[in-house]
Design a protein around this motif. Structure first.
Motif, mmCIF file in Angstrom:
data_model
loop_
_atom_site.group_PDB
_atom_site.id
_atom_site.type_symbol
_atom_site.label_atom_id
_atom_site.label_comp_id
_atom_site.label_asym_id
_atom_site.label_seq_id
_atom_site.Cartn_x
_atom_site.Cartn_y
_atom_site.Cartn_z
ATOM 1 N N GLY A 76 -12.005 10.269 2.614
ATOM 2 C CA GLY A 76 -13.434 10.056 2.413
ATOM 3 C C GLY A 76 -13.811 8.916 1.501
ATOM 4 N N PHE A 77 -12.857 8.066 1.125
ATOM 5 C CA PHE A 77 -13.151 6.962 0.220
ATOM 6 C C PHE A 77 -13.375 5.658 0.991
ATOM 7 C CE2 PHE A 77 -10.917 9.914 -2.553
ATOM 8 C CZ PHE A 77 -11.689 9.856 -3.707
ATOM 9 N N GLU A 78 -14.188 4.802 0.409
ATOM 10 C CA GLU A 78 -14.336 3.436 0.915
ATOM 11 C C GLU A 78 -13.190 2.611 0.337
ATOM 12 O OE1 GLU A 78 -17.443 -0.363 0.769
ATOM 13 O OE2 GLU A 78 -18.111 1.617 0.089
ATOM 14 N N VAL A 79 -12.379 2.044 1.201
ATOM 15 C CA VAL A 79 -11.178 1.332 0.771
ATOM 16 C C VAL A 79 -11.174 -0.081 1.339
ATOM 17 C CG1 VAL A 79 -8.658 1.352 0.666
ATOM 18 C CG2 VAL A 79 -9.900 3.520 0.806
ATOM 19 N N ILE A 80 -10.872 -1.041 0.468
ATOM 20 C CA ILE A 80 -10.721 -2.429 0.889
ATOM 21 C C ILE A 80 -9.247 -2.788 0.727
ATOM 22 C CG2 ILE A 80 -11.363 -4.831 0.432
ATOM 23 C CD1 ILE A 80 -13.985 -3.645 -0.824
ATOM 24 N N GLN A 81 -8.613 -3.163 1.834
ATOM 25 C CA GLN A 81 -7.203 -3.537 1.763
ATOM 26 C C GLN A 81 -7.086 -4.990 1.333
ATOM 27 O OE1 GLN A 81 -4.854 -2.714 5.252
ATOM 28 N NE2 GLN A 81 -3.011 -3.680 4.420
ATOM 29 N N ALA A 82 -6.408 -5.220 0.239
ATOM 30 C CA ALA A 82 -6.246 -6.568 -0.302
ATOM 31 C C ALA A 82 -5.059 -6.578 -1.245
ATOM 32 C CB ALA A 82 -7.513 -7.009 -1.044
ATOM 33 N N ALA A 109 -1.019 -0.600 3.835
ATOM 34 C CA ALA A 109 -1.893 -0.170 4.932
ATOM 35 C C ALA A 109 -1.874 1.339 5.128
ATOM 36 C CB ALA A 109 -1.477 -0.873 6.219
ATOM 37 N N GLU A 110 -0.698 1.941 5.041
ATOM 38 C CA GLU A 110 -0.591 3.384 5.256
ATOM 39 C C GLU A 110 -1.331 4.164 4.177
ATOM 40 O OE1 GLU A 110 2.973 6.726 5.498
ATOM 41 O OE2 GLU A 110 3.401 4.645 6.070
ATOM 42 N N ARG A 111 -1.169 3.754 2.910
ATOM 43 C CA ARG A 111 -1.870 4.455 1.823
ATOM 44 C C ARG A 111 -3.371 4.207 1.883
ATOM 45 N NH1 ARG A 111 2.803 2.913 -1.329
ATOM 46 N NH2 ARG A 111 1.660 1.186 -2.277
ATOM 47 N N CYS A 112 -3.765 3.007 2.291
ATOM 48 C CA CYS A 112 -5.201 2.734 2.449
ATOM 49 C C CYS A 112 -5.802 3.651 3.508
ATOM 50 C CB CYS A 112 -5.429 1.268 2.841
ATOM 51 S SG CYS A 112 -5.201 0.086 1.500
ATOM 52 N N ALA A 113 -5.088 3.814 4.627
ATOM 53 C CA ALA A 113 -5.581 4.673 5.702
ATOM 54 C C ALA A 113 -5.692 6.123 5.235
ATOM 55 C CB ALA A 113 -4.654 4.569 6.912
#
Length: 240
Positions: free
Chosen positions: A49-55, A39-43
């Motif tokens: 500026g990237f679109e990120v999907i956490q999965a 979660a921290e790296r996704c945030a």
């Protein structure tokens, strides 16, 4: 392949090689969608500026979450970069089989399932590409990482067969084979490691040139040795 204007889905793009890949692809003019499980790296990646999907791609649930996140999108390039290692050395301790199963799913099953699900989308594009990131250890394994090596060898074999199947279509298959790269995965494994940005640069170059294989860094030497004597290559790498 001209990367500018392409929409690229990169798994494992919040850390290591993937974090460099998404930035270099964006610099080339691509629209990048990426995935991470921390979660921290996704945030932090979203903040950049990237679109990120956490999965978490070590399970079918995570694959389904990622696919739901890109549903309806026109994906031109799928980069199966997410991967992990696992302790599996009987000389040290009995292996954690549940952890081995999760690693096998992440390194092998998830790329296959993503390819299968996104193949109609890719085939509908005028020009498309699948990039499977394996490893120099797919050529010859090391004794201390049999599960990791086996998954990468399997994905290498899958890539070669898939490339043949897709001849005559608009979908190109590139296998990228990195050496030991300075990432969390390789922490504590020697000092002669390739920088992630240099590794990513060679993978991107392979994409631009429509290469079938991107042998990165020291893997070029390993491939040469293997072409002369597979036995010698195995002897060198098994103790690595």
């Amino acid at each position: 392949m001209q990367l500018s204007g392409k929409t690229v889905l990169v798994t494992g793009g919040t850390d290591g090689i993937g974090a460099q890949l998404i930035r270099q692809l964006r610099d080339k003019g691509a629209t990048v969608i990426t995935q991470g499980r921390n979660a921290e790296r996704c945030a932090a990646t979203k903040a950049d500026g990237f679109e990120v999907i956490q999965a978490d791609l070590s399970s079918q649930k995570g694959v389904d979450t990622l696919l739901a996140g890109v549903q309806g999108r026109q994906i031109d390039i799928l980069v199966n970069n997410a991967g992990a290692g696992v302790d599996h050395d009987f000389r040290e301790a009995a292996p954690d089989l549940a952890a081995s199963d999760a690693t096998i799913f992440l390194n092998l099953n998830a790329p296959i399932r993503l390819i299968a699900a996104l193949m109609p989308v890719l085939k509908a594009r005028p020009e498309a590409m699948i990039v499977n990131v394996t490893s120099g250890l797919a050529i010859a394994p090391r004794a201390g990482g049999p599960v990791y090596c086996a998954t990468k060898a399997a994905l290498r074999s899958y890539s070669q067969a898939l490339r043949h199947q897709l001849q005559g279509t608009t979908v190109h298959v590139l296998e990228a084979l990195p050496p030991v790269v300075e990432t969390k995965l390789t922490a504590g494994r020697g000092s002669k490691k390739m920088a992630p940005d240099a590794c990513a640069r060679q993978i991107v170059a392979g994409m631009e040139s429509n290469a079938e294989e991107a042998n990165v860094g020291a893997v070029k030497v390993l491939q040469l040795v293997h072409s002369i004597s597979p036995k010698l290559a195995r002897k060198i790498m098994i103790r690595f």
